[in-house]
Scaffold this motif. Structure first.
Motif, mmCIF file in Angstrom:
data_model
loop_
_atom_site.group_PDB
_atom_site.id
_atom_site.type_symbol
_atom_site.label_atom_id
_atom_site.label_comp_id
_atom_site.label_asym_id
_atom_site.label_seq_id
_atom_site.Cartn_x
_atom_site.Cartn_y
_atom_site.Cartn_z
ATOM 1 N N GLN A 174 0.963 -1.532 0.295
ATOM 2 C CA GLN A 174 -0.210 0.502 0.132
ATOM 3 C C GLN A 174 1.179 1.340 0.074
ATOM 4 O OE1 GLN A 174 -2.712 -0.618 3.452
ATOM 5 N NE2 GLN A 174 -3.986 -0.990 1.825
ATOM 6 N N ARG A 195 0.571 4.461 -2.811
ATOM 7 C CA ARG A 195 0.409 4.366 -3.938
ATOM 8 C C ARG A 195 -1.194 5.827 -3.794
ATOM 9 N NH1 ARG A 195 2.203 0.017 -4.263
ATOM 10 N NH2 ARG A 195 4.407 -0.173 -4.913
ATOM 11 N N THR A 196 -1.013 6.630 -4.212
ATOM 12 C CA THR A 196 -2.154 7.664 -4.915
ATOM 13 C C THR A 196 -3.269 6.934 -5.555
ATOM 14 O OG1 THR A 196 -1.276 9.098 -5.881
ATOM 15 C CG2 THR A 196 -0.661 9.850 -3.365
ATOM 16 N N LEU A 197 -4.030 7.924 -5.088
ATOM 17 C CA LEU A 197 -5.452 7.235 -6.829
ATOM 18 C C LEU A 197 -4.758 8.388 -7.740
ATOM 19 C CD1 LEU A 197 -7.876 7.032 -7.308
ATOM 20 C CD2 LEU A 197 -9.107 8.578 -7.537
ATOM 21 N N GLU A 198 -3.931 9.286 -7.977
ATOM 22 C CA GLU A 198 -3.071 9.897 -9.245
ATOM 23 C C GLU A 198 -2.865 9.197 -9.828
ATOM 24 O OE1 GLU A 198 -3.633 11.916 -12.401
ATOM 25 O OE2 GLU A 198 -5.389 12.140 -10.089
ATOM 26 N N GLN A 199 -1.403 8.539 -8.763
ATOM 27 C CA GLN A 199 -0.345 7.513 -9.050
ATOM 28 C C GLN A 199 -1.262 6.051 -9.666
ATOM 29 O OE1 GLN A 199 1.440 7.627 -5.150
ATOM 30 N NE2 GLN A 199 3.232 8.081 -6.036
ATOM 31 N N LYS A 200 -1.538 5.860 -9.400
ATOM 32 C CA LYS A 200 -2.550 4.540 -9.594
ATOM 33 C C LYS A 200 -3.486 4.604 -11.113
ATOM 34 C CE LYS A 200 -3.866 2.256 -5.159
ATOM 35 N NZ LYS A 200 -4.936 1.870 -3.748
ATOM 36 N N LYS A 201 -3.717 6.013 -10.891
ATOM 37 C CA LYS A 201 -4.587 6.184 -12.595
ATOM 38 C C LYS A 201 -3.089 6.286 -13.536
ATOM 39 C CE LYS A 201 -8.566 8.956 -11.173
ATOM 40 N NZ LYS A 201 -9.140 9.851 -11.250
ATOM 41 N N LYS A 202 -2.098 6.779 -13.375
ATOM 42 C CA LYS A 202 -1.073 7.403 -14.144
ATOM 43 C C LYS A 202 -0.480 5.487 -13.897
ATOM 44 C CE LYS A 202 0.281 11.465 -12.901
ATOM 45 N NZ LYS A 202 1.010 13.040 -12.379
ATOM 46 N N TYR A 214 -1.541 2.757 -14.427
ATOM 47 C CA TYR A 214 -3.334 2.301 -15.039
ATOM 48 C C TYR A 214 -2.713 2.578 -16.415
ATOM 49 C CZ TYR A 214 -5.341 0.525 -10.697
ATOM 50 O OH TYR A 214 -4.813 -0.621 -9.778
ATOM 51 N N GLU A 234 -3.467 -4.663 -3.360
ATOM 52 C CA GLU A 234 -2.607 -3.727 -2.325
ATOM 53 C C GLU A 234 -2.761 -5.017 -1.183
ATOM 54 O OE1 GLU A 234 -2.694 0.662 -3.056
ATOM 55 O OE2 GLU A 234 -4.449 0.435 -2.537
#
Length: 62
Positions: free
Chosen positions: A5, A7-14, A16, A40
């Motif tokens: 665990q 990562r931010t939501l923005e990091q995950k979007k990038k 993916y 996670e």
């Protein structure tokens, strides 16, 4: 994918988007057919990278 665990939501979007883009650009798979599941894991005690020992890297927060 399995990851720790943190990562931010923005990091995950990038992440993916980058994975799907790379797969679709280097194969015949269409970008809309790439499915990603990120599981996670929230504890260092849930990892072992050898020798049958729990992973306790010094650079990660406990």
């Amino acid at each position: 994918m399995i990851a720790g665990q943190g990562r931010t939501l923005e990091q995950k979007k990038k992440l993916y988007h980058q994975i799907a883009t790379r797969i679709s650009s280097s194969t015949e798979i269409l970008i809309n057919n790439v499915i990603i599941v990120l599981l996670e894991n929230n504890g260092l005690e849930n990892w072992s990278f050898g020798n049958g020992k729990i992973q306790e890297p010094k650079h990660l927060k406990k």
